[in-house]
Structures are given as structure tokens and as C-alpha cells.
Design a protein around this motif. Structure first.
Motif, PDB file in Angstrom:
ATOM      1  N   TRP A  34       0.814  -1.217   0.000  1.00 30.85           N
ATOM      2  CA  TRP A  34       0.000   0.000   0.000  1.00 30.85           C
ATOM      3  C   TRP A  34       0.849   1.271   0.000  1.00 30.85           C
ATOM      4  O   TRP A  34       0.386   2.342   0.384  1.00 30.85           O
ATOM      5  CB  TRP A  34      -0.936   0.027   1.208  1.00 30.85           C
ATOM      6  CG  TRP A  34      -1.849  -1.147   1.296  1.00 30.85           C
ATOM      7  CD1 TRP A  34      -2.277  -1.940   0.257  1.00 30.85           C
ATOM      8  CD2 TRP A  34      -2.471  -1.666   2.468  1.00 30.85           C
ATOM      9  NE1 TRP A  34      -3.118  -2.919   0.728  1.00 30.85           N
ATOM     10  CE2 TRP A  34      -3.252  -2.773   2.088  1.00 30.85           C
ATOM     11  CE3 TRP A  34      -2.444  -1.289   3.818  1.00 30.85           C
ATOM     12  CZ2 TRP A  34      -4.000  -3.509   2.993  1.00 30.85           C
ATOM     13  CZ3 TRP A  34      -3.189  -2.022   4.723  1.00 30.85           C
ATOM     14  CH2 TRP A  34      -3.961  -3.125   4.312  1.00 30.85           C
ATOM     15  N   THR A 115      -8.155   1.782  -4.379  1.00 33.00           N
ATOM     16  CA  THR A 115      -8.835   2.893  -3.685  1.00 33.00           C
ATOM     17  C   THR A 115      -8.949   4.092  -4.617  1.00 33.00           C
ATOM     18  O   THR A 115      -9.958   4.789  -4.620  1.00 33.00           O
ATOM     19  CB  THR A 115      -8.109   3.294  -2.385  1.00 33.00           C
ATOM     20  OG1 THR A 115      -6.756   3.670  -2.670  1.00 33.00           O
ATOM     21  CG2 THR A 115      -8.127   2.178  -1.357  1.00 33.00           C
ATOM     22  N   CYS A 119     -12.286   6.053  -5.828  1.00 32.71           N
ATOM     23  CA  CYS A 119     -12.352   7.518  -5.713  1.00 32.71           C
ATOM     24  C   CYS A 119     -12.644   8.169  -7.067  1.00 32.71           C
ATOM     25  O   CYS A 119     -13.124   9.295  -7.126  1.00 32.71           O
ATOM     26  CB  CYS A 119     -11.027   8.079  -5.179  1.00 32.71           C
ATOM     27  SG  CYS A 119     -10.779   7.813  -3.417  1.00 32.71           S
ATOM     28  N   MET A 168     -12.852  10.526   0.904  1.00 36.85           N
ATOM     29  CA  MET A 168     -12.389  10.049  -0.398  1.00 36.85           C
ATOM     30  C   MET A 168     -12.153  11.290  -1.255  1.00 36.85           C
ATOM     31  O   MET A 168     -13.092  12.048  -1.528  1.00 36.85           O
ATOM     32  CB  MET A 168     -13.441   9.142  -1.050  1.00 36.85           C
ATOM     33  CG  MET A 168     -13.739   7.866  -0.261  1.00 36.85           C
ATOM     34  SD  MET A 168     -12.347   6.726  -0.200  1.00 36.85           S
ATOM     35  CE  MET A 168     -12.892   5.462  -1.341  1.00 36.85           C
ATOM     36  N   PRO A 174      -7.820   7.986  -0.931  1.00 41.91           N
ATOM     37  CA  PRO A 174      -8.501   8.113   0.368  1.00 41.91           C
ATOM     38  C   PRO A 174      -7.616   8.741   1.446  1.00 41.91           C
ATOM     39  O   PRO A 174      -6.393   8.628   1.409  1.00 41.91           O
ATOM     40  CB  PRO A 174      -8.771   6.649   0.722  1.00 41.91           C
ATOM     41  CG  PRO A 174      -7.623   5.909   0.129  1.00 41.91           C
ATOM     42  CD  PRO A 174      -7.229   6.645  -1.126  1.00 41.91           C
ATOM     43  N   TYR A 188      -8.366   1.428   7.572  1.00 48.86           N
ATOM     44  CA  TYR A 188      -7.765   1.468   6.242  1.00 48.86           C
ATOM     45  C   TYR A 188      -7.770   0.064   5.626  1.00 48.86           C
ATOM     46  O   TYR A 188      -8.071  -0.111   4.446  1.00 48.86           O
ATOM     47  CB  TYR A 188      -6.324   2.037   6.258  1.00 48.86           C
ATOM     48  CG  TYR A 188      -5.845   2.114   4.834  1.00 48.86           C
ATOM     49  CD1 TYR A 188      -6.142   3.232   4.056  1.00 48.86           C
ATOM     50  CD2 TYR A 188      -5.240   1.022   4.220  1.00 48.86           C
ATOM     51  CE1 TYR A 188      -5.823   3.257   2.705  1.00 48.86           C
ATOM     52  CE2 TYR A 188      -4.921   1.034   2.869  1.00 48.86           C
ATOM     53  CZ  TYR A 188      -5.211   2.157   2.129  1.00 48.86           C
ATOM     54  OH  TYR A 188      -4.920   2.165   0.789  1.00 48.86           O
ATOM     55  N   LEU A 191     -11.149  -0.675   4.344  1.00 49.75           N
ATOM     56  CA  LEU A 191     -11.474   0.167   3.186  1.00 49.75           C
ATOM     57  C   LEU A 191     -10.737  -0.323   1.944  1.00 49.75           C
ATOM     58  O   LEU A 191     -11.310  -0.394   0.847  1.00 49.75           O
ATOM     59  CB  LEU A 191     -11.099   1.630   3.477  1.00 49.75           C
ATOM     60  CG  LEU A 191     -11.412   2.598   2.337  1.00 49.75           C
ATOM     61  CD1 LEU A 191     -12.919   2.757   2.149  1.00 49.75           C
ATOM     62  CD2 LEU A 191     -10.761   3.963   2.589  1.00 49.75           C
ATOM     63  N   GLN A 192      -9.462  -0.667   2.123  1.00 48.81           N
ATOM     64  CA  GLN A 192      -8.665  -1.185   1.007  1.00 48.81           C
ATOM     65  C   GLN A 192      -9.327  -2.451   0.444  1.00 48.81           C
ATOM     66  O   GLN A 192      -9.515  -2.578  -0.764  1.00 48.81           O
ATOM     67  CB  GLN A 192      -7.246  -1.487   1.515  1.00 48.81           C
ATOM     68  CG  GLN A 192      -6.340  -2.181   0.538  1.00 48.81           C
ATOM     69  CD  GLN A 192      -5.924  -1.321  -0.645  1.00 48.81           C
ATOM     70  OE1 GLN A 192      -5.743  -0.118  -0.510  1.00 48.81           O
ATOM     71  NE2 GLN A 192      -5.790  -1.928  -1.814  1.00 48.81           N
ATOM     72  N   CYS A 195     -12.556  -1.711  -1.438  1.00 50.99           N
ATOM     73  CA  CYS A 195     -12.313  -1.164  -2.780  1.00 50.99           C
ATOM     74  C   CYS A 195     -11.833  -2.255  -3.733  1.00 50.99           C
ATOM     75  O   CYS A 195     -12.269  -2.317  -4.885  1.00 50.99           O
ATOM     76  CB  CYS A 195     -11.298  -0.020  -2.708  1.00 50.99           C
ATOM     77  SG  CYS A 195     -11.926   1.444  -1.848  1.00 50.99           S
TER      78      CYS A 195
END
Ligand SMILES: [Zn+2]
Length: 251
Positions: A34, A115, A119, A168, A174, A188, A191-192, A195
Motif C-alpha cells: 500500500w 482505492t 475515488c 475520499m 482516500p 484502512y 477500506l482497502q 475497494c
């Protein structure tokens, strides 16, 4: 762990712990893929100080250690005589949130492809998978204004964040914030994943939208998880993982 800790003489116990935790976070994010070359940031407030720790500009996230993190004030001025540079353009948006949101101690901004893809889609994150349902109704969106974050954009960033902890940046990436580093990390992480799954589901076509009443039940259970210990077990587990790979982050 037998690693000898190299404690900076001028640094308090609280700052040293913050330095080690943040260095661990950089190594964990790097391990999970990441990171973005020498760019992007994870920042952490030094406890009880108006000071923040940030990655030295020019180093990969895999090279970050407790000692080479740079201590800066909310304007990005160096406080620890570090020989390293700070990427001030990147720190600007972090500093807006650190300064204006007293609870926002830990902040990450990434450019991971999945992500960024979400977005860059009109709908943003959709309630179509297990992880994204966690975040339904809990994300702010901010329209793209170009690379540089000017002072007046800060007000709009805060307004668009609202009461949420995730913003976002449309067409960009993000920003995830937490009261603690483990909270930020686990949010995170989810969220990762949300996505990644959304992007894969889109490639199959016809994603199933989870109905609001199911999201409500899901989020009632979510709320029971949101204690001060949120993310701690996860963060400690990943620390053990990176210790086995290269424990130099501790120094
Ligand atoms: Zn960015």
C-alpha cells in the motif's frame, strides 16, 4: 524479541513509542503493497505535544525506522534537527486535519490503484460487499481541485469530511483518520479490501446492492466493535509479521 532498542537521548518514552508504532505502520503498509514509491504519508501526533511524526522524504516506506521519522510542528517545520527533508506539499492536507480535529491523531493517505479507482468512480464506495457495508454513510467525498492543497481548500476538506473519519478525494485517493494508529490501520485495511472487492465485482458486472435494513443490522454489530481497543490485535499481529522480515524499524 531480542532486538536492542536504540533510544534517541532527546526523546521522551512517549515519543519513542510513537516513533516505533509509526515506523511499524510504514513497514506494514509497505509489506501489504500500500505504499507509493517515496510518496504519500502516514502521520502520528506525538502524545501531549503540538508535534507530529512523518516519513523522511526520499526514503521508501521499507526504509523508515523509529529514529529517521521526522518530528514537525503543524506547519511542517522540523523540530528534531533531522537531516531529512519533509514533503511539505503532502503534509499540507494532513496538517489541516491534525490542527482542526483534536481527535485525529493518526492519518494515512494512499494512492493504491483500487482505492484510487473507487475515488475516481461517480458512485464512490457502494454497499455491495461485506467490507463496504461497514462504511456505508460514514464517508465524505471531496471533488478534485488539483495536486496542491491551498489554504482555502482546507476549509472545504473539513466541510466535506463532516463528522466522518474517512474522506475520499475524488479522482485521487482516500484519507483515513483515527484516534489511534491501530484504529486507523484497521479502518484502512477494511477500506482497502472493500475497494479491491468492488473493483473485482465491477469486472463481473451486476453487483448486488445490500438493502438498507441489512446494512443497519451489519452496522449495529459494527458499532459494538468500535471500542478503544479497535484494531489493537490486528496491529500487534502485523508487527510480529514485519519483525520476522526485518526488525530494523524498531531502531
Ligand atoms: Zn495524494
Amino acid at each position: 524479541m531480542a532486538t536492542q532498542l536504540k533510544h534517541k537521548p532527546e526523546c521522551s518514552e512517549a515519543e519513542w513509542k510513537a516513533r516505533q508504532d509509526l515506523a511499524a505502520a510504514y513497514r506494514i503498509f509497505d509489506h501489504l503493497g500500500w505504499c507509493e514509491s517515496i510518496y504519500n504519508h502516514i502521520t502520528l501526533r506525538v502524545p501531549d505535544e503540538d508535534a507530529f511524526l512523518i516519513n523522511p522524504f526520499g526514503l521508501l516506506w521499507s526504509e523508515v525506522t523509529a529514529s529517521n521519522l521526522v518530528k514537525v510542528d503543524s506547519e511542517g517545520n522540523k523540530l528534531d534537527g533531522s537531516p531529512h527533508w519533509v514533503n511539505l506539499a503532502g503534509f499540507t492536507q494532513h496538517s489541516v486535519f491534525h490542527k482542526e480535529l483534536p481527535w485525529a491523531h493518526a492519518i494515512v493517505h494512499t494512492h493504491t490503484p483500487d482505492t484510487m479507482a473507487v475515488c475516481s468512480s461517480e458512485e464512490g464506495l457502494t454497499p455491495t460487499n461485506f467490507y463496504s457495508c461497514f462504511f456505508e454513510g460514514a464517508i465524505g467525498y471531496h471533488d478534485f481541485e488539483g495536486i496542491t492543497v491551498r489554504g482555502e481548500e482546507g476549509e472545504r476538506l473539513l466541510r466535506n469530511l463532516g463528522n466522518h473519519r474517512i474522506l475520499m478525494l475524488r479522482n485521487h485517493g482516500p484519507v483515513v483518520m483515527g484516534e489511534t494508529l491501530p484504529e486507523m490501520f484497521l479502518k484502512y485495511y477494511m477500506l482497502q479490501r472493500a475497494c479491491e472487492i468492488q473493483v473485482k465485482t465491477a469486472s463481473l458486472g451486476n453487483p448486488i446492492r445490500v438493502p438498507p435494513e441489512v446494512i443497519e443490522v451489519h452496522q449495529q454489530d459494527r458499532d459494538k466493535m468500535l471500542t478503544a481497543a479497535f484494531g489493537v490485535l490486528d496491529f500487534e499481529a502485523w508487527k510480529r509479521k514485519i519483525d520476522k522480515i526485518d526488525p530494523s524499524w524498531r531502531e
